[in-house]
Design a protein around this motif. Structure first.
Motif, PDB file in Angstrom:
ATOM      1  N   ALA A   1       0.785  -1.448  -0.051  1.00 49.18           N
ATOM      2  CA  ALA A   1      -0.121   0.140   0.191  1.00 49.18           C
ATOM      3  C   ALA A   1       1.248   1.799  -0.081  1.00 49.18           C
ATOM      4  CB  ALA A   1      -0.812  -0.143   1.186  1.00 49.18           C
ATOM      5  N   HIS A   2       1.711   0.860  -0.440  1.00 51.19           N
ATOM      6  CA  HIS A   2       3.487   2.133   0.546  1.00 51.19           C
ATOM      7  C   HIS A   2       4.306   2.148  -0.113  1.00 51.19           C
ATOM      8  CE1 HIS A   2       0.986   2.890   4.213  1.00 51.19           C
ATOM      9  NE2 HIS A   2      -0.102   3.536   3.655  1.00 51.19           N
ATOM     10  N   ASP A   3       4.430   1.071  -0.771  1.00 51.55           N
ATOM     11  CA  ASP A   3       5.114   0.688  -2.018  1.00 51.55           C
ATOM     12  C   ASP A   3       5.763   1.881  -2.803  1.00 51.55           C
ATOM     13  OD1 ASP A   3       6.249  -1.368  -0.044  1.00 51.55           O
ATOM     14  OD2 ASP A   3       5.940  -2.728  -0.805  1.00 51.55           O
ATOM     15  N   ASP A   4       6.712   1.711  -3.497  1.00 48.13           N
ATOM     16  CA  ASP A   4       7.200   2.415  -4.713  1.00 48.13           C
ATOM     17  C   ASP A   4       6.521   1.488  -5.504  1.00 48.13           C
ATOM     18  OD1 ASP A   4       8.532   4.296  -3.210  1.00 48.13           O
ATOM     19  OD2 ASP A   4      10.298   3.699  -4.261  1.00 48.13           O
ATOM     20  N   ILE A   5       5.668   1.557  -6.474  1.00 50.92           N
ATOM     21  CA  ILE A   5       5.720   1.817  -8.302  1.00 50.92           C
ATOM     22  C   ILE A   5       6.693   2.458  -9.435  1.00 50.92           C
ATOM     23  CG2 ILE A   5       3.826   2.384 -10.428  1.00 50.92           C
ATOM     24  CD1 ILE A   5       1.781   3.387  -8.497  1.00 50.92           C
ATOM     25  N   HIS A   6       7.143   0.986 -10.107  1.00 51.97           N
ATOM     26  CA  HIS A   6       8.489   0.847 -10.822  1.00 51.97           C
ATOM     27  C   HIS A   6       7.837   0.765 -12.129  1.00 51.97           C
ATOM     28  CE1 HIS A   6      11.571  -0.610  -7.743  1.00 51.97           C
ATOM     29  NE2 HIS A   6      10.474  -0.369  -7.322  1.00 51.97           N
ATOM     30  N   MET A   7       7.977   3.132 -12.570  1.00 54.60           N
ATOM     31  CA  MET A   7       7.701   2.580 -14.005  1.00 54.60           C
ATOM     32  C   MET A   7       9.070   2.326 -14.802  1.00 54.60           C
ATOM     33  SD  MET A   7       7.899   6.654 -15.723  1.00 54.60           S
ATOM     34  CE  MET A   7       7.511   7.222 -17.087  1.00 54.60           C
ATOM     35  N   PRO A   8       8.538   1.352 -15.712  1.00 52.60           N
ATOM     36  CA  PRO A   8       9.470   1.178 -16.593  1.00 52.60           C
ATOM     37  C   PRO A   8       9.857   1.632 -17.133  1.00 52.60           C
ATOM     38  CG  PRO A   8       7.599   0.178 -17.170  1.00 52.60           C
ATOM     39  CD  PRO A   8       7.783   1.137 -16.655  1.00 52.60           C
ATOM     40  N   PRO A   9      11.553   1.207 -17.359  1.00 53.58           N
ATOM     41  CA  PRO A   9      12.515   2.045 -18.822  1.00 53.58           C
ATOM     42  C   PRO A   9      12.851   1.960 -19.976  1.00 53.58           C
ATOM     43  CG  PRO A   9      14.086   0.254 -17.869  1.00 53.58           C
ATOM     44  CD  PRO A   9      12.475  -0.027 -17.529  1.00 53.58           C
ATOM     45  N   VAL A  10      10.811   1.073 -20.636  1.00 52.86           N
ATOM     46  CA  VAL A  10      11.094   1.226 -22.103  1.00 52.86           C
ATOM     47  C   VAL A  10       9.763   2.031 -21.942  1.00 52.86           C
ATOM     48  CG1 VAL A  10      11.688  -1.556 -22.091  1.00 52.86           C
ATOM     49  CG2 VAL A  10       9.555  -1.077 -21.332  1.00 52.86           C
ATOM     50  N   SER A  11       9.044   2.518 -21.126  1.00 54.17           N
ATOM     51  CA  SER A  11       7.820   3.286 -21.668  1.00 54.17           C
ATOM     52  C   SER A  11       7.711   4.909 -20.956  1.00 54.17           C
ATOM     53  CB  SER A  11       6.373   2.078 -21.624  1.00 54.17           C
ATOM     54  OG  SER A  11       5.278   3.193 -21.651  1.00 54.17           O
ATOM     55  N   ASP A  12       7.335   5.868 -21.158  1.00 55.37           N
ATOM     56  CA  ASP A  12       6.977   6.581 -20.635  1.00 55.37           C
ATOM     57  C   ASP A  12       5.064   6.798 -20.219  1.00 55.37           C
ATOM     58  OD1 ASP A  12       9.759   7.379 -20.150  1.00 55.37           O
ATOM     59  OD2 ASP A  12       9.476   8.823 -22.156  1.00 55.37           O
ATOM     60  N   ASP A  13       4.891   5.811 -20.983  1.00 57.91           N
ATOM     61  CA  ASP A  13       3.052   5.656 -21.074  1.00 57.91           C
ATOM     62  C   ASP A  13       2.248   5.395 -19.617  1.00 57.91           C
ATOM     63  OD1 ASP A  13       3.776   7.647 -23.408  1.00 57.91           O
ATOM     64  OD2 ASP A  13       2.316   5.677 -24.687  1.00 57.91           O
TER      65      ASP A  13
END
Length: 280
Positions: free
Chosen positions: A106-118
């Motif tokens: 519930a409080h962890d980071d969300i990891h944005m993948p390096p292959v996308s900005d969407d």
């Protein structure tokens, strides 16, 4: 009753079930909510046992159901979202799946993948299955619910739209927060209907709707999915998102590293997650 899966500070990545009692958590002798539910009937009695108490504010919340047998998700289940995505109203539930590697706490980071900005947000009501069931009739379907939770089905939109199938954009590693608690049905309206559901980015409201607006409600979904496959204790069902996603805006808006995503459902709880950029 409200239950969580919490991380223990033992250096071994151990988790345990905890029951909320005011501003404290009572630690229980079960590894996680899935394990508790898989013990069969009487899990509510086992969840009521006493144990060591820790302050809720100091707890490190793991994904509520870290390793469910199934994560079944619905797309296109609110009229507002169907309209903004330019899709026809489905005659049957639109199902896709996730894998447990996508889940975070519930409080962890969300990891944005390096292959996308969407990277896009999707606030959702989560349903945790409490009993094994196949061919469950709609009129009995709510008997199979252990409780409800909050989910954000964070989606990598360009990968979702690479093909007609949703999976590749829906199950990137460490993108889907689930929690903070499982709230048992006795504390909520039947089917968790009529609850305000909201999502904000850096304090700006992006989604606000009501779970009464689901096209296929919780009972519909349990009956439908159990016709296809046996539901098991601890399975997670994500019921779909209302309008207001970033991809439905003109111009489109997506999450960026450092932004805070807050997802709230009335009577259930709040997810609060920061977006971080993964590296190759």
């Amino acid at each position: 009753m409200k239950l969580a899966t919490v991380r223990l500070d033992d250096g071994h990545h151990t988790t345990t079930v905890a029951r909320q009692e005011g501003d404290e958590l009572v630690l229980l002798p079960h590894a996680d909510v899935c394990t508790l539910l898989s013990g069969g009937d009487g899990w509510q009695d086992r969840a009521a046992w006493d144990g060591e108490r820790v302050p809720l504010a100091e707890a490190q919340l793991a994904p509520l159901v870290p390793h469910p047998n199934k994560i079944v998700c619905l797309g296109l289940n609110y009229a507002t979202h169907i309209k903004e995505m330019g899709r026809p109203t489905p005659a049957h539930p639109t199902l896709f799946a996730k894998y447990d590697g996508s889940l975070v706490g519930a409080h962890d980071d969300i990891h944005m993948p390096p292959v996308s900005d969407d990277l896009d947000w999707e606030a959702e009501l989560g349903v945790v299955v409490g009993r094994r069931g196949r061919h469950v009739p709609r009129e009995r379907a709510l008997e199979y619910v252990a409780g409800y939770t909050v989910v954000n089905d964070v989606t990598v939109r360009d990968w979702q739209h690479r093909t007609r199938e949703f999976l590749s954009g829906k199950t990137f590693e460490a993108t889907t927060p689930v929690g903070p608690m499982l709230v048992t049905p006795d504390e909520l309206p039947p089917g968790a209907a009529g609850l305000t559901i909201e999502c904000s980015v850096d304090g700006h409201t992006m989604q606000k709707s009501n779970t009464a607006d689901l096209l296929f409600d919780v009972a519909d979904v349990i009956a439908y999915v159990s016709t296809i496959i046996t539901l098991l204790p601890g399975d997670l069902i994500c019921t779909g998102t209302p309008g207001g996603v970033g991809a439905g805006r003109d111009p489109k808006v997506f999450l960026r590293p450092g932004q805070e995503l807050v997802t709230t459902i009335e009577g259930i709880g709040e997810l609060r997650n920061t977006v971080v950029k993964d590296r190759l």
